[in-house]
Design an enzyme around this catalytic site. Structure first.
Site, PDB file in Angstrom:
ATOM      1  CG  HIS A   1      -4.817  -2.308  -5.813  1.00  0.00           C
ATOM      2  ND1 HIS A   1      -5.734  -3.299  -5.539  1.00  0.00           N
ATOM      3  CD2 HIS A   1      -4.263  -2.644  -7.021  1.00  0.00           C
ATOM      4  CE1 HIS A   1      -5.734  -4.191  -6.526  1.00  0.00           C
ATOM      5  NE2 HIS A   1      -4.856  -3.817  -7.424  1.00  0.00           N
TER       6      HIS A   1
ATOM      7  CG  ASP B   1      -7.796   2.170  -3.520  1.00  0.00           C
ATOM      8  OD1 ASP B   1      -6.944   1.389  -3.961  1.00  0.00           O
ATOM      9  OD2 ASP B   1      -8.894   1.791  -3.063  1.00  0.00           O
TER      10      ASP B   1
ATOM     11  CG  HIS C   1      -7.308  -7.453  -3.246  1.00  0.00           C
ATOM     12  ND1 HIS C   1      -8.637  -7.169  -3.493  1.00  0.00           N
ATOM     13  CD2 HIS C   1      -6.619  -6.339  -3.607  1.00  0.00           C
ATOM     14  CE1 HIS C   1      -8.741  -5.943  -3.966  1.00  0.00           C
ATOM     15  NE2 HIS C   1      -7.539  -5.420  -4.055  1.00  0.00           N
TER      16      HIS C   1
ATOM     17  CG  ASP D   1      -9.273  -3.317  -0.931  1.00  0.00           C
ATOM     18  OD1 ASP D   1      -9.650  -2.726   0.101  1.00  0.00           O
ATOM     19  OD2 ASP D   1      -9.007  -2.733  -1.998  1.00  0.00           O
TER      20      ASP D   1
END
Length: 305
Positions: free
Chosen positions: A66, A68, A141, A212
């Site tokens: 991802h 970020d 995730h 995450d």
């Protein structure tokens, strides 16, 4: 070891928080080093506000792809190359990280002038450099995502020099062998076992750095008994269902994991941009109500391990 947080926001940057990146400063007396965990957009700029620069990095660990957690990587690699740093760098990450790096460098006409090694990981031990071991754990995730457990090897106990001198052993080369736990033979024929003169080994420090994740079975194994657990607290307890549906954890779930894993300390990060300073304090209070030894990371926070 110490942790330096370069970015602590979830998803998008805010005025006070950049997206995810964490430095792990390895404070070994003879073999110090700096590792980076995740590299969100703007990470190299955040590093300018620290004592570290990209050239000092030896290893980069990416939790998942991802943006970020990843979009700062191509720029950091290029800047490291433009600075003329010749030292090798290894990037660890999930399947696809090699293609991401190759594609962004190729399409932008960029390259690296230093030896760059890319290791696509799976769950299990991924590194042992003789001083510490790194193990990857697959998390829950939407994208393939890992958390990394870093454990220092135990250090030999102190040598009882006074007792050795009383036994007739003079300081010098023999002390080095005895410190290593070896058996030495003295001039008079006596044998001295170094293990008999060593204090108990000193346990190495340990840290679990989560990517995450929603709550999952692997999380407990990743965190079990570590000195410091770094974990997302994206949303507050009232938004737990929403957090889990997107592969994230609430404050309550994170603090409960810290308690069940018997960690030494919990450091909260990856905070949703919906929370201002007052809201962040509410998140901290929710965690501390379950696990009192909790700290909230801000950008440029430094925590010893």
């Amino acid at each position: 070891m110490e942790l330096i947080f370069l970015g602590t926001s979830a998803g998008v940057p805010t005025r006070s928080r950049n997206v995810t990146a964490i430095l792990l400063h390895l404070q070994h007396p003879t073999q110090p080093g700096v590792w980076l965990f995740d590299c969100g957009e703007g990470t190299q700029h955040q590093m300018l506000n620290t004592a570290f620069h990209p050239g000092k990095l030896e290893r980069i660990f990416i939790s998942h792809l991802h943006g970020d957690h990843l979009f700062g990587l191509p720029g950091l690699l290029c800047s490291r190359s433009m600075a003329g740093n010749p030292h090798p760098l290894t990037v660890y990450g999930p399947q696809g990280v090699r293609e991401f790096i190759a594609t962004t460098l190729r399409l932008s006409g960029s390259w690296t002038d230093f030896p760059l090694q890319i290791e696509e990981v799976s769950a299990g031990d991924i590194l042992d450099d003789g001083l510490r071991k790194v193990t990857a754990f697959r998390l829950e995730h939407p994208l393939e995502c890992y958390g990394y457990r870093v454990v220092e090897h135990d250090k030999p106990g102190a040598l009882n020099a006074r007792a050795l001198k009383a036994a007739g052993v003079t300081p010098g080369p023999l002390f080095q062998a005895l410190k290593a736990g070896k058996t030495v033979t003295l001039a008079d024929g006596r044998q001295i076992n170094g293990a008999d003169y060593l204090a108990p080994a000193v346990a190495g420090k340990s840290v679990a750095i989560f990517g995450d994740t929603a709550p999952c079975e692997a999380a407990l194994a990743l965190a079990q008994g570590v000195d410091v657990m770094v974990h997302e607290t994206t949303l507050d307890a009232s938004m737990e269902e929403k957090a889990n549906s997107r592969g994230h954890s609430s404050t309550r779930q994170t603090a409960t994991l810290a308690r069940e894993a018997a960690v030494g300390r919990l450091i909260m990060t990856h905070i949703s941009s919906r929370y201002d300073d007052k809201g962040c304090q509410r998140l901290l209070a929710e965690c501390r109500a379950i696990f009192p030894a909790t700290e909230l990371a801000y950008d440029f926070s430094v925590f010893p391990v």
